[in-house]
Scaffold this motif. Structure first.
Motif, PDB file in Angstrom:
ATOM      1  N   ILE A 196       0.840  -1.207   0.000  1.00 56.65           N
ATOM      2  CA  ILE A 196       0.000   0.000   0.000  1.00 56.65           C
ATOM      3  C   ILE A 196       0.877   1.260   0.000  1.00 56.65           C
ATOM      4  O   ILE A 196       0.562   2.251  -0.654  1.00 56.65           O
ATOM      5  CB  ILE A 196      -0.996  -0.046   1.179  1.00 56.65           C
ATOM      6  CG1 ILE A 196      -1.939  -1.246   0.963  1.00 56.65           C
ATOM      7  CG2 ILE A 196      -1.773   1.263   1.318  1.00 56.65           C
ATOM      8  CD1 ILE A 196      -2.941  -1.507   2.044  1.00 56.65           C
ATOM      9  N   GLU A 197       1.985   1.179   0.713  1.00 59.59           N
ATOM     10  CA  GLU A 197       2.910   2.314   0.723  1.00 59.59           C
ATOM     11  C   GLU A 197       3.377   2.661  -0.694  1.00 59.59           C
ATOM     12  O   GLU A 197       3.499   3.820  -1.060  1.00 59.59           O
ATOM     13  CB  GLU A 197       4.110   1.941   1.588  1.00 59.59           C
ATOM     14  CG  GLU A 197       4.988   3.094   1.994  1.00 59.59           C
ATOM     15  CD  GLU A 197       5.950   2.603   3.062  1.00 59.59           C
ATOM     16  OE1 GLU A 197       5.519   2.470   4.222  1.00 59.59           O
ATOM     17  OE2 GLU A 197       7.103   2.341   2.710  1.00 59.59           O
ATOM     18  N   THR A 220      -2.212   4.376  -6.459  1.00 65.50           N
ATOM     19  CA  THR A 220      -3.611   4.783  -6.332  1.00 65.50           C
ATOM     20  C   THR A 220      -3.979   4.851  -4.844  1.00 65.50           C
ATOM     21  O   THR A 220      -3.362   4.174  -4.024  1.00 65.50           O
ATOM     22  CB  THR A 220      -4.557   3.788  -7.051  1.00 65.50           C
ATOM     23  OG1 THR A 220      -5.879   3.976  -6.559  1.00 65.50           O
ATOM     24  CG2 THR A 220      -4.165   2.339  -6.816  1.00 65.50           C
ATOM     25  N   ASP A 221      -4.994   5.669  -4.522  1.00 63.07           N
ATOM     26  CA  ASP A 221      -5.432   5.788  -3.123  1.00 63.07           C
ATOM     27  C   ASP A 221      -6.471   4.746  -2.761  1.00 63.07           C
ATOM     28  O   ASP A 221      -6.852   4.620  -1.609  1.00 63.07           O
ATOM     29  CB  ASP A 221      -6.048   7.182  -2.894  1.00 63.07           C
ATOM     30  CG  ASP A 221      -4.981   8.215  -2.669  1.00 63.07           C
ATOM     31  OD1 ASP A 221      -3.845   7.807  -2.361  1.00 63.07           O
ATOM     32  OD2 ASP A 221      -5.279   9.415  -2.817  1.00 63.07           O
ATOM     33  N   GLU A 222      -6.951   4.025  -3.769  1.00 60.60           N
ATOM     34  CA  GLU A 222      -8.011   3.050  -3.503  1.00 60.60           C
ATOM     35  C   GLU A 222      -7.426   1.641  -3.505  1.00 60.60           C
ATOM     36  O   GLU A 222      -6.780   1.244  -4.485  1.00 60.60           O
ATOM     37  CB  GLU A 222      -9.081   3.145  -4.576  1.00 60.60           C
ATOM     38  CG  GLU A 222      -9.864   4.436  -4.526  1.00 60.60           C
ATOM     39  CD  GLU A 222     -11.063   4.331  -5.436  1.00 60.60           C
ATOM     40  OE1 GLU A 222     -12.178   4.234  -4.934  1.00 60.60           O
ATOM     41  OE2 GLU A 222     -10.846   4.330  -6.658  1.00 60.60           O
ATOM     42  N   PHE A 246      -2.297   4.501   7.017  1.00 53.91           N
ATOM     43  CA  PHE A 246      -2.581   5.190   5.740  1.00 53.91           C
ATOM     44  C   PHE A 246      -3.942   5.880   5.819  1.00 53.91           C
ATOM     45  O   PHE A 246      -4.898   5.461   5.154  1.00 53.91           O
ATOM     46  CB  PHE A 246      -2.586   4.181   4.582  1.00 53.91           C
ATOM     47  CG  PHE A 246      -1.329   3.362   4.468  1.00 53.91           C
ATOM     48  CD1 PHE A 246      -0.143   3.935   4.014  1.00 53.91           C
ATOM     49  CD2 PHE A 246      -1.317   2.016   4.820  1.00 53.91           C
ATOM     50  CE1 PHE A 246       1.018   3.181   3.911  1.00 53.91           C
ATOM     51  CE2 PHE A 246      -0.153   1.259   4.722  1.00 53.91           C
ATOM     52  CZ  PHE A 246       1.017   1.842   4.277  1.00 53.91           C
ATOM     53  N   ALA A 295      -5.133   8.460   4.554  1.00 50.27           N
ATOM     54  CA  ALA A 295      -5.681   9.090   3.341  1.00 50.27           C
ATOM     55  C   ALA A 295      -6.133   8.065   2.293  1.00 50.27           C
ATOM     56  O   ALA A 295      -6.771   8.421   1.309  1.00 50.27           O
ATOM     57  CB  ALA A 295      -4.635  10.012   2.733  1.00 50.27           C
ATOM     58  N   ARG A 296      -5.813   6.808   2.516  1.00 55.94           N
ATOM     59  CA  ARG A 296      -6.177   5.807   1.503  1.00 55.94           C
ATOM     60  C   ARG A 296      -7.576   5.275   1.773  1.00 55.94           C
ATOM     61  O   ARG A 296      -8.003   5.205   2.926  1.00 55.94           O
ATOM     62  CB  ARG A 296      -5.194   4.637   1.549  1.00 55.94           C
ATOM     63  CG  ARG A 296      -3.761   5.057   1.439  1.00 55.94           C
ATOM     64  CD  ARG A 296      -3.222   4.803   0.064  1.00 55.94           C
ATOM     65  NE  ARG A 296      -1.909   5.421  -0.052  1.00 55.94           N
ATOM     66  CZ  ARG A 296      -1.077   5.155  -1.040  1.00 55.94           C
ATOM     67  NH1 ARG A 296      -1.398   4.320  -1.986  1.00 55.94           N
ATOM     68  NH2 ARG A 296       0.081   5.752  -1.101  1.00 55.94           N
ATOM     69  N   ARG A 297      -8.270   4.891   0.699  1.00 59.14           N
ATOM     70  CA  ARG A 297      -9.588   4.286   0.876  1.00 59.14           C
ATOM     71  C   ARG A 297      -9.463   2.777   0.726  1.00 59.14           C
ATOM     72  O   ARG A 297      -8.994   2.294  -0.317  1.00 59.14           O
ATOM     73  CB  ARG A 297     -10.579   4.854  -0.135  1.00 59.14           C
ATOM     74  CG  ARG A 297     -11.247   6.116   0.419  1.00 59.14           C
ATOM     75  CD  ARG A 297     -11.901   6.922  -0.641  1.00 59.14           C
ATOM     76  NE  ARG A 297     -10.897   7.469  -1.559  1.00 59.14           N
ATOM     77  CZ  ARG A 297     -11.150   7.852  -2.793  1.00 59.14           C
ATOM     78  NH1 ARG A 297     -12.353   7.741  -3.293  1.00 59.14           N
ATOM     79  NH2 ARG A 297     -10.186   8.357  -3.562  1.00 59.14           N
TER      80      ARG A 297
END
Ligand code: 13P
Length: 303
Positions: free
Chosen positions: A222-223, A227-229, A246, A248-250
């Motif tokens: 994820i790091e 993409t944020d999703e 995280f 800010a991530r969805r």
């Protein structure tokens, strides 16, 4: 029973008095993760347990994880605040079952996933976790390899390494319940999302994933994600440590509710009681421990 604040204060005092460390798996309840000295996956926890400088290890996870701690560090007291916290995957294999399979394949080397009892590890040549199963199998030079007890992880390792494995038919009911249609629906709803899956998921689910990783490996994925999703295919309890790291991530899970009931059995009250009473303690008979240790040490040497 005291208030949460009183319990936290008491845990803080007792952990000093007992010279204890608190280790917690990524699926533990948020309040347990918040008091832990270390939170991680099975591999990270095994490494921590083998090297911690403490007299008491309060292991907030399931029974096989605490047993691994007792295998690698018998000089410390390992406490499991809820002894009924088991693992249905570990229950799919017995030492007798493995001995029977070994008789059918006398030349085979046995690789056993850490989600197993000490007695099953003692019948195995190598242990592995979701974080290093591929490396462990790659490091073995043998005509045949038996892989136990997780069939989904076994098939994944077989596909990645190109090695033919003799695979035990066990699985984790929580991961095995994640289906390809569920993942396709999530992808339809979030077409730009990156998909990361735990290797205990079924083969057809892993085929839909962009990345396959252990629970701690997911942090790295994820790091590095552009993409944020992120669609996360594992127990929804991972939403807590991932969301903390995280914000800010969805993150999207196939099911919203954390589902591993065993992992949620440990509560602050039970941690406090454990520290106070120095119980329940997890021990492994010395003959079993020494054989299981060989399998775990071979794993730790590889990766
Ligand atoms: P990890 O080692 O990836 O944390 O997995 C442990 C587990 O039991 C997953 O169900």
């Amino acid at each position: 029973m005291g208030s949460d604040e009183e319990i936290l204060e008491s845990i803080g005092r007792l952990r000093e008095e007992r010279k204890a460390v608190i280790l917690a798996h990524n699926y533990q309840r948020p309040e347990i993760q918040d008091i832990a000295d270390y939170v991680g996956d099975s591999l990270g926890l095994a490494r921590q347990a083998s090297s911690v400088d403490a007299e008491v290890i309060v292991f907030c996870g399931v029974h096989f994880m605490a047993e691994t701690s007792a295998i690698v560090n018998p000089g410390k007291m390992t406490l499991l605040p809820e002894p009924a916290a088991g693992c249905p995957l570990a229950d799919t294999i017995t030492p007798e079952g493995l001995i029977t399979l070994k008789k059918l394949h006398p030349r085979a080397v046995v690789v056993t996933y850490v989600n197993s009892t000490a007695a099953v590890k003692a019948e195995s040549d190598y242990c592995c976790t979701s974080g290093n199963a591929v490396e462990v199998v790659r490091a073995i030079d043998a005509p045949e390899i038996i892989f136990t007890p997780d069939k989904n992880l076994g098939r994944y390792v077989q596909r990645v390494t190109g090695r033919e494995l003799i695979i035990w038919e066990g699985c984790c009911p929580i991961h095995d319940d994640i289906t390809a249609p569920m993942v396709m629906e999530l992808k339809r709803l979030h077409p730009a999302a990156l998909v990361v899956a735990h290797p205990e998921c079924r083969e057809e689910v892993l085929e839909l994933a962009d990345e396959v990783a252990s629970t701690s490996g997911m942090f790295k994925v994820i790091e590095n994600a552009v993409t944020d999703e992120i669609i996360v295919l594992t127990e929804a309890g991972m939403g807590y440590p991932l969301g903390k790291r995280f914000p800010a991530r969805r993150l999207y899970f196939p099911r919203e509710e954390p589902l591993c009931p065993n992992m949620k059995l440990i509560t602050l009250e039970k941690v406090e009681r454990s520290l106070r009473d120095l119980a329940p303690m997890v021990t492994v008979a010395e003959d079993i421990r020494l054989n299981a240790l060989l399998a775990v040490e071979r794993m730790l040497e590889i990766g």
